[in-house]
Scaffold this motif. Structure first.
Motif, short mmCIF file in Angstrom:
data_model
loop_
_atom_site.label_atom_id
_atom_site.label_comp_id
_atom_site.label_asym_id
_atom_site.label_seq_id
_atom_site.Cartn_x
_atom_site.Cartn_y
_atom_site.Cartn_z
N GLY A 1 -123.10 -29.88 -86.76
CA GLY A 1 -122.68 -30.47 -88.03
C GLY A 1 -123.76 -31.28 -88.70
O GLY A 1 -123.91 -31.28 -89.92
N GLU A 2 -124.55 -31.99 -87.87
CA GLU A 2 -125.53 -32.91 -88.45
C GLU A 2 -126.89 -32.28 -88.72
O GLU A 2 -127.64 -32.77 -89.56
N ALA A 3 -127.22 -31.22 -87.99
CA ALA A 3 -128.55 -30.63 -88.15
C ALA A 3 -128.52 -29.16 -88.56
O ALA A 3 -129.19 -28.75 -89.51
N THR A 4 -127.73 -28.35 -87.85
CA THR A 4 -127.84 -26.90 -88.05
C THR A 4 -127.41 -26.45 -89.44
O THR A 4 -128.07 -25.61 -90.05
N LEU A 5 -126.33 -27.00 -89.94
CA LEU A 5 -125.84 -26.55 -91.26
C LEU A 5 -126.89 -26.81 -92.34
O LEU A 5 -127.20 -25.93 -93.16
N MET B 1 -119.50 -24.17 -92.56
CA MET B 1 -119.26 -25.43 -93.29
C MET B 1 -117.76 -25.70 -93.42
O MET B 1 -117.31 -26.84 -93.27
N ALA B 2 -117.00 -24.64 -93.71
CA ALA B 2 -115.55 -24.82 -93.86
C ALA B 2 -114.94 -25.33 -92.56
O ALA B 2 -114.14 -26.28 -92.56
N TRP B 3 -115.33 -24.73 -91.43
CA TRP B 3 -114.80 -25.21 -90.15
C TRP B 3 -115.26 -26.63 -89.87
O TRP B 3 -114.53 -27.44 -89.31
N GLU B 4 -116.50 -26.93 -90.26
CA GLU B 4 -117.02 -28.27 -90.00
C GLU B 4 -116.26 -29.32 -90.82
O GLU B 4 -115.96 -30.41 -90.34
N VAL B 5 -115.93 -28.99 -92.06
CA VAL B 5 -115.12 -29.90 -92.87
C VAL B 5 -113.77 -30.11 -92.19
O VAL B 5 -113.27 -31.23 -92.09
N GLY B 6 -113.20 -29.01 -91.68
CA GLY B 6 -111.92 -29.13 -90.98
C GLY B 6 -112.03 -29.92 -89.70
O GLY B 6 -111.15 -30.71 -89.36
N ALA C 1 -123.49 -21.21 -85.61
CA ALA C 1 -122.96 -22.38 -86.34
C ALA C 1 -121.46 -22.25 -86.57
O ALA C 1 -120.70 -23.20 -86.35
N ARG C 2 -121.01 -21.08 -86.99
CA ARG C 2 -119.57 -20.95 -87.27
C ARG C 2 -118.76 -20.96 -85.99
O ARG C 2 -117.62 -21.43 -85.96
N THR C 3 -119.36 -20.43 -84.91
CA THR C 3 -118.65 -20.42 -83.62
C THR C 3 -118.50 -21.84 -83.07
O THR C 3 -117.42 -22.23 -82.62
N LEU C 4 -119.58 -22.62 -83.13
CA LEU C 4 -119.49 -23.99 -82.63
C LEU C 4 -118.51 -24.82 -83.47
O LEU C 4 -117.72 -25.58 -82.92
N ALA C 5 -118.57 -24.66 -84.78
CA ALA C 5 -117.71 -25.48 -85.64
C ALA C 5 -116.23 -25.17 -85.42
O ALA C 5 -115.37 -26.03 -85.59
#
Ligand SMILES: [Zn+2]
Length: 631
Positions: A38-42, A87-92, A407-411
């Protein structure tokens, strides 16, 4: 955040997945990876896409200036969508304001590029560009659309329907209008649209999206794609899906297609198709899968090889193929309720997905070989890698599918850990977490999972919400966990690999503890895997270990290492050690001959430390191997 914030939401099946609103990862290494993501990869991925002009492609497309200005590969649009899904998963997941802002920015960049009839692609269809759908073999238009749909589903399930979701619906309507019966009766070269359409159908209730996905699945394998040098198996257009007996061809394509086919089969109640896919999965796991869970053993075509063709040094094992395998296994777990699918998910998460991203979240492996013969050089942080294989993690790639896939898998990882059925909760992956849900009769139940797994074998599940009536807590027992036990109050009993079930009335504060032995163990290969005959590997719990030259006495090359499997590997000071010998290579000579000609004397004995394969190459150039030749 709603309880239904999950990546895959089948309408039926023995297990109901628990979403991001029901499972929260609260600590441990996956929480750290999520935080770094969330803090670096995106921002890292977004920065590269801006810098290389991949986001500007949409602006040029809208402005009529794209011809001559398109940057990146023809599937660069999909990388933007995959980043938006992350990003969408991270916002969630975290409520990240930064991810929300970036998502809005990207939506504003993409929206003007959509054409009046819903078509959205920066490579085809405008004056001076090739015609739409004129290259279904390689054009990736439908592939891009599938990633757009998955991103829109993530958005709808975390924040709600917005302009971006509306864009995706117009694209989906256009795809149905164009590829339905009487339209272009073909498929796209890279599967992905199938699972995207099904999930969008699940989210919106739009039947025609599901119908179109079913049509694509039915058409695949009927030869609607043209001949290519790799052969039709490359994009699984050689055999109809339900008639195939093993996964083959391009590994990512094979995994995405199978995942989409499971989705279609579940929603159309086609149990025969599910059975066919389970049989293909079994054959592939038995004959075409690396110890790490990695898939794809030829660089040519990024593809599965023949049965038992699993060379460790030439392993392709693309990060995306591992993620595709997780996506497929998760769908099969939900469709069948069988814990063996969660076993492969665990193996692949720890040994492929966790291997790809560096601890800084800004460097990635694309290919994941199990044997590195040549120490490489440190890649530049300013230049994208033109190739998939490298000896160290790269900041970015010309073909950049893997970083955003990680990224999407981790989020969204919380959406792959646990399920519920009418009577209780099933925990499939042991991550410090809080799991709460509602079961039949509107009953609220919840647990807190505390564990140092996979480094420590104790998993404590504490009840935090219950109504005093009986319900069922099911814990997966990994296949290697001989000697596992479950402690429930004062009772402690052995449990066999598979699942351990505790079914009783619970009160808040009750604890059930799973103990899995994590003694490091020698693992030997099927003798038909020629490339590693005479070798052994060490596993500890779900972690595959490896020898890395930076840990060897004198930093000797791993090829000189021979291990003694008569001595069990041992835990020592936070590491695992094996008894080994080093050969003396002597000088160069013809490397074939009688036994005496090719024998190499033992230089010395040593005790050699091994480390988790997912940690290799974090200390600079090295040689490395998972499969260690035995003495
Ligand atoms: Zn990839």
């Amino acid at each position: 955040m709603t309880s239904t914030a999950l990546p895959v939401q089948p309408s039926r099946g023995p297990l109901r997945p628990l979403g991001l609103g029901e499972v929260e990862i609260t600590g441990g290494e996956w929480a750290l990876r999520q935080q770094v993501n969330g803090e670096a990869t995106l921002a890292h991925c977004h920065g590269w896409m801006e810098r290389l002009g991949w986001t500007a492609n949409f602006t040029h497309a809208a402005a009529g200036t794209i011809v001559g200005n398109h940057q990146g590969m023809m599937f660069a649009d999909s990388d933007v969508y995959k980043l938006m899904e992350a990003m969408a998963w991270e916002v969630g997941r975290s409520g990240s304001a930064d991810a929300e802002r970036r998502f809005g920015e990207l939506t504003a960049v993409i929206a003007p590029a959509q054409e009046a009839d819903g078509y959205l692609n920066t490579v085809f269809g405008r004056a001076g560009q090739p015609q739409r759908y004129s290259d279904l073999e390689w054009g990736h238009e439908l592939y891009n659309d599938g990633h757009l749909f998955q991103a829109a589903v993530a958005r709808a399930r975390t924040v709600g329907s917005d302009d971006f979701v509306a864009i995706a619906r117009r694209v989906a309507d256009h795809v149905c209008d164009t590829f339905g019966e009487g339209g272009i009766e073909r498929v796209g070269g890279h599967p992905e649209v199938e699972l995207g359409l099904v999930e969008l159908a699940r989210q919106t209730g739009e039947q025609r999206y599901l119908d179109q996905a079913a049509t694509f699945v039915r058409r695949r394998g009927t030869g609607t794609l043209g001949e290519i040098p790799f052969g039709q198996a490359y994009f699984q257009d050689d055999v109809p899906i339900r008639d195939a007996d093993v996964f083959r061809g391009h590994a990512v394509r094979a995994m995405y297609l199978a995942a989409g086919a499971v989705d279609v089969a579940v929603e159309t109640e086609d149990d025969e198709l599910i059975e066919a896919l389970v049989a293909q999965w079994e054959a592939t796991v038995a004959r075409r899968t690396y110890l790490t869970g990695g898939m794809g053993s030829t660089h040519t075509g990024e593809a599965f090889g023949d049965d038992f063709m699993l060379p460790p040094d030439r392993a392709y094992s693309e990060t995306c193929a591992g993620i595709g395998s997780v996506m497929l296994a998760w769908r099969l777990l939900l469709a069948t309720g069988e814990s063996r699918f969660a076993d492969l998910i665990e193996r692949t998460l720890y040994n492929v997905v966790a291997t790809s991203a560096a601890p800084d979240g800004r460097h990635f492996f694309y290919a994941n070989p199990l044997h590195q013969r040549v120490p490489g050089s440190v890649p530049s942080d300013d230049v994208e890698s033109k190739r998939a294989s490298s000896s160290l993690r790269e900041p970015w790639f010309l073909v950049a599918c893997c970083p955003t896939n990680v990224a999407r898998t981790l989020a969204s990882l919380a959406g792959y850990l646990a399920t519920a059925d009418g009577t209780g909760i099933q925990i499939h992956q042991y991550v410090p977490s809080r799991i709460t849900t509602t079961i039949e009769g509107g009953r609220r139940i919840g647990v807190e999972v505390t564990t140092g797994y996979p480094h420590d074998g104790t998993v404590t599940v504490r009840v935090v919400e219950t109504d005093g009536q009986p319900w069922t807590l099911t814990l997966r027992v990994p296949p290697w966990a001989d000697g596992a036990e479950v402690a429930d109050g004062t009772e402690r009993r052995p449990v066999a690999p598979g699942t351990a079930v505790v079914d009783r009335p619970f009160t808040v504060g009750d604890e059930v503890t799973l103990h899995v032995p994590l003694t490091p163990r020698w693992t030997l290969p099927d003798p038909r895997i020629d490339a590693i005959r005479g070798c052994a590997a060490v596993e500890r719990g779900p972690l595959v270990l490896c020898a890395e030259s930076v840990d060897l006495p004198g930093q000797r090359h791993v090829d000189l290492l021979r291990v003694d499997t008569s001595v069990p590997p041992a835990d020592r000071d936070g590491s695992v050690v094996v008894a080994a010998k080093f050969l003396d290579p002597g000088g160069d000579s013809w490397p074939y001959g009688a036994a005496a000609d090719v024998a190499m004397p033992v230089a010395d004995d040593a005790e050699v430390p091994l480390l988790a394969y997912n940690q290799w190459a974090n200390r600079g150039p090295s040689t490395m191997r998972v499969w260690l030749p035995t003495v």
